[in-house]
Design an enzyme around this catalytic site. Structure first.
Site, mmCIF file in Angstrom:
data_model
loop_
_atom_site.group_PDB
_atom_site.id
_atom_site.type_symbol
_atom_site.label_atom_id
_atom_site.label_comp_id
_atom_site.label_asym_id
_atom_site.label_seq_id
_atom_site.Cartn_x
_atom_site.Cartn_y
_atom_site.Cartn_z
ATOM 1 N N THR A 1 18.404 26.964 62.199
ATOM 2 C CA THR A 1 19.769 26.649 61.778
ATOM 3 C C THR A 1 20.712 27.798 62.124
ATOM 4 O OG1 THR A 1 21.221 26.121 59.917
ATOM 5 C CG2 THR A 1 19.289 27.474 59.430
ATOM 6 N N SER A 2 21.900 27.430 62.593
ATOM 7 C CA SER A 2 22.896 28.424 62.991
ATOM 8 C C SER A 2 23.790 28.832 61.826
ATOM 9 C CB SER A 2 23.776 27.850 64.110
ATOM 10 O OG SER A 2 24.534 26.754 63.620
ATOM 11 N N HIS B 1 21.408 14.489 56.515
ATOM 12 C CA HIS B 1 22.465 13.993 57.400
ATOM 13 C C HIS B 1 22.138 12.598 57.930
ATOM 14 C CE1 HIS B 1 24.124 18.305 58.287
ATOM 15 N NE2 HIS B 1 24.459 17.853 57.101
ATOM 16 N N ILE C 1 18.897 14.414 62.610
ATOM 17 C CA ILE C 1 18.882 12.953 62.538
ATOM 18 C C ILE C 1 17.885 12.370 63.526
ATOM 19 C CG2 ILE C 1 21.279 12.858 61.726
ATOM 20 C CD1 ILE C 1 22.114 12.040 64.580
ATOM 21 N N ASP C 2 16.999 13.216 64.057
ATOM 22 C CA ASP C 2 16.110 12.778 65.142
ATOM 23 C C ASP C 2 14.795 12.158 64.678
ATOM 24 O OD1 ASP C 2 14.468 15.044 64.466
ATOM 25 O OD2 ASP C 2 15.647 16.303 65.827
#
Length: 200
Positions: free
Chosen positions: A159-160, A94, A78-79
């Protein structure tokens, strides 16, 4: 030339000074629809802190390389750093911290309005953030699926696989026979190097 689509998570922005959720303790418990409904004041204090961090951040070499090679992006972040880097086609599944929305009036407010109030000035309804919380539907889900499905290769960065979003999108690509390239460490170095090998 192969068509690459990038799918990015928090790890791509770590080297821009934005911590990942794993580094922020129990933040996931506060990014739920239930927490927002029950604790809107505390929720928005958290959002304002996140916004301050994001506003100080700049795209790193991974963001810039993806933008330079005109690679379309699906991001969970969302940055807004992919857009700051110059990427033209970005699907933020998101959401982002660009604005707040009154669901009753449909009126939009700049995020800075939170410094004054968390309620609509016209109808006094609680304003909603333009972000997907745990328990919400994914923004532009079909658009993201279509974009990923158009790729010859999905470049997955940072991504995790903690969220169902990442597992869903990558799993769909794999089942469709799309090559998946995963870069989860040192994205600022590895992403530019990888793309230079492909595009020169």
């Amino acid at each position: 030339m192969k068509r690459i689509v990038a799918f990015t998570g928090a790890g791509v922005s770590k080297e821009s000074g934005i911590p990942t959720f794993q580094e922020m303790g129990d933040i996931r418990n506060k990014l739920t629809r239930g927490y927002f409904n029950e604790n809107p004041v505390e929720f928005y204090k958290l959002m304002l802190k996140m916004k301050q961090t994001i506003d100080k951040a700049y795209p790193n070499k991974a963001h810039k390389s993806i933008a330079r090679h005109k690679i379309p992006v699906v991001t969970m972040n969302i940055d807004g750093l992919h857009k700051k880097a110059g990427s033209q086609q970005v699907i933020e599944v998101h959401g982002n911290l660009d604005f707040l929305l009154c669901k009753r009036c449909r009126k939009k407010y700049d995020f800075s309005y939170l410094n004054n109030s968390i309620y609509c000035e016209d109808c006094n309804s609680l304003l909603n953030p333009n972000v997907v919380l745990y328990g919400d539907m994914i923004y532009r889900y079909i658009d993201a699926i279509d974009l990923i499905g158009s790729a010859d290769e999905l470049l997955v960065v940072g991504t995790s696989f903690y969220t169902s979003t990442s597992s869903d999108f990558v799993g769909r690509a794999e089942r469709a026979g799309i090559k998946v390239k995963l870069i989860n460490k040192d994205a600022q170095k590895q992403v530019p190097e990888y793309l230079e090998k492909i595009f020169g």
